[in-house]
Design a protein around this motif. Structure first.
Motif, mmCIF file in Angstrom:
data_model
loop_
_atom_site.group_PDB
_atom_site.id
_atom_site.type_symbol
_atom_site.label_atom_id
_atom_site.label_comp_id
_atom_site.label_asym_id
_atom_site.label_seq_id
_atom_site.Cartn_x
_atom_site.Cartn_y
_atom_site.Cartn_z
ATOM 1 N N VAL A 138 6.658 12.656 -20.174
ATOM 2 C CA VAL A 138 7.031 11.526 -19.332
ATOM 3 C C VAL A 138 5.820 10.740 -18.859
ATOM 4 C CG1 VAL A 138 9.184 12.529 -18.555
ATOM 5 C CG2 VAL A 138 7.100 12.934 -17.263
ATOM 6 N N THR A 139 4.638 11.313 -18.926
ATOM 7 C CA THR A 139 3.462 10.609 -18.428
ATOM 8 C C THR A 139 2.888 9.657 -19.458
ATOM 9 O OG1 THR A 139 2.009 12.407 -19.129
ATOM 10 C CG2 THR A 139 2.860 12.484 -16.872
ATOM 11 N N ARG A 196 2.272 11.828 -10.110
ATOM 12 C CA ARG A 196 1.664 13.156 -10.082
ATOM 13 C C ARG A 196 2.736 14.245 -10.174
ATOM 14 N NH1 ARG A 196 1.471 16.616 -6.308
ATOM 15 N NH2 ARG A 196 1.980 15.137 -4.661
ATOM 16 N N ALA A 197 3.833 14.065 -9.442
ATOM 17 C CA ALA A 197 4.917 15.051 -9.475
ATOM 18 C C ALA A 197 5.554 15.118 -10.856
ATOM 19 C CB ALA A 197 5.967 14.711 -8.422
ATOM 20 N N GLY A 209 0.820 -1.214 0.000
ATOM 21 C CA GLY A 209 0.000 0.000 0.000
ATOM 22 C C GLY A 209 0.847 1.255 0.000
ATOM 23 N N GLN A 210 1.932 1.249 0.767
ATOM 24 C CA GLN A 210 2.823 2.408 0.808
ATOM 25 C C GLN A 210 3.530 2.603 -0.528
ATOM 26 O OE1 GLN A 210 5.413 1.662 4.122
ATOM 27 N NE2 GLN A 210 3.960 2.464 5.622
ATOM 28 N N VAL A 211 3.933 1.503 -1.154
ATOM 29 C CA VAL A 211 4.588 1.593 -2.466
ATOM 30 C C VAL A 211 3.618 2.149 -3.500
ATOM 31 C CG1 VAL A 211 5.561 0.218 -4.354
ATOM 32 C CG2 VAL A 211 6.303 -0.186 -2.009
ATOM 33 N N ASP A 212 2.366 1.707 -3.450
ATOM 34 C CA ASP A 212 1.358 2.210 -4.377
ATOM 35 C C ASP A 212 1.138 3.707 -4.181
ATOM 36 O OD1 ASP A 212 -0.731 1.887 -6.381
ATOM 37 O OD2 ASP A 212 -2.137 2.195 -4.716
ATOM 38 N N LYS A 213 1.058 4.135 -2.936
ATOM 39 C CA LYS A 213 0.858 5.561 -2.641
ATOM 40 C C LYS A 213 2.048 6.384 -3.136
ATOM 41 C CE LYS A 213 0.213 8.778 1.165
ATOM 42 N NZ LYS A 213 0.203 8.942 2.619
ATOM 43 N N ALA A 214 3.263 5.902 -2.877
ATOM 44 C CA ALA A 214 4.460 6.618 -3.321
ATOM 45 C C ALA A 214 4.536 6.670 -4.840
ATOM 46 C CB ALA A 214 5.709 5.957 -2.754
ATOM 47 N N SER A 215 4.166 5.591 -5.487
ATOM 48 C CA SER A 215 4.173 5.552 -6.952
ATOM 49 C C SER A 215 3.199 6.575 -7.529
ATOM 50 C CB SER A 215 3.810 4.148 -7.434
ATOM 51 O OG SER A 215 3.701 4.117 -8.832
ATOM 52 N N ASN A 216 2.032 6.671 -6.936
ATOM 53 C CA ASN A 216 1.052 7.651 -7.405
ATOM 54 C C ASN A 216 1.547 9.082 -7.186
ATOM 55 O OD1 ASN A 216 -0.744 5.688 -8.243
ATOM 56 N ND2 ASN A 216 -1.842 5.666 -6.312
#
Length: 69
Positions: free
Chosen positions: A64-65, A41-42, A30-37
């Motif tokens: 890049v997106t 976004r950045a 879950g933390q990896v998913d949040k960081a990836s998102n």
């Protein structure tokens, strides 16, 4: 009889550890998913901010997106 009891106890301890590992892996995922998102976004914000600046200077900016992994 004591050997059977100790064997069962050992399996029970291993099951408890397996459950703890499972819950920690789920939390980490879950933390990896949040960081990836947040990184995505950045990167999108950075690309959006760099576009007009690159247009002013005449340099090409790669989107890049649009890349998928």
């Amino acid at each position: 009889m004591i050997a059977i009891s100790l064997g069962f106890l050992g399996l029970a301890v291993l099951a408890v550890f397996a459950a703890r590992v499972y819950t920690e892996v789920r939390r980490l995922a879950g933390q990896v998913d949040k960081a990836s998102n947040e990184i995505e976004r950045a990167a999108r914000e950075l690309n959006d901010a760099a576009g007009p600046l690159a247009a002013q200077t005449g340099h090409f900016v790669q989107d890049v997106t649009s890349h998928t992994t």
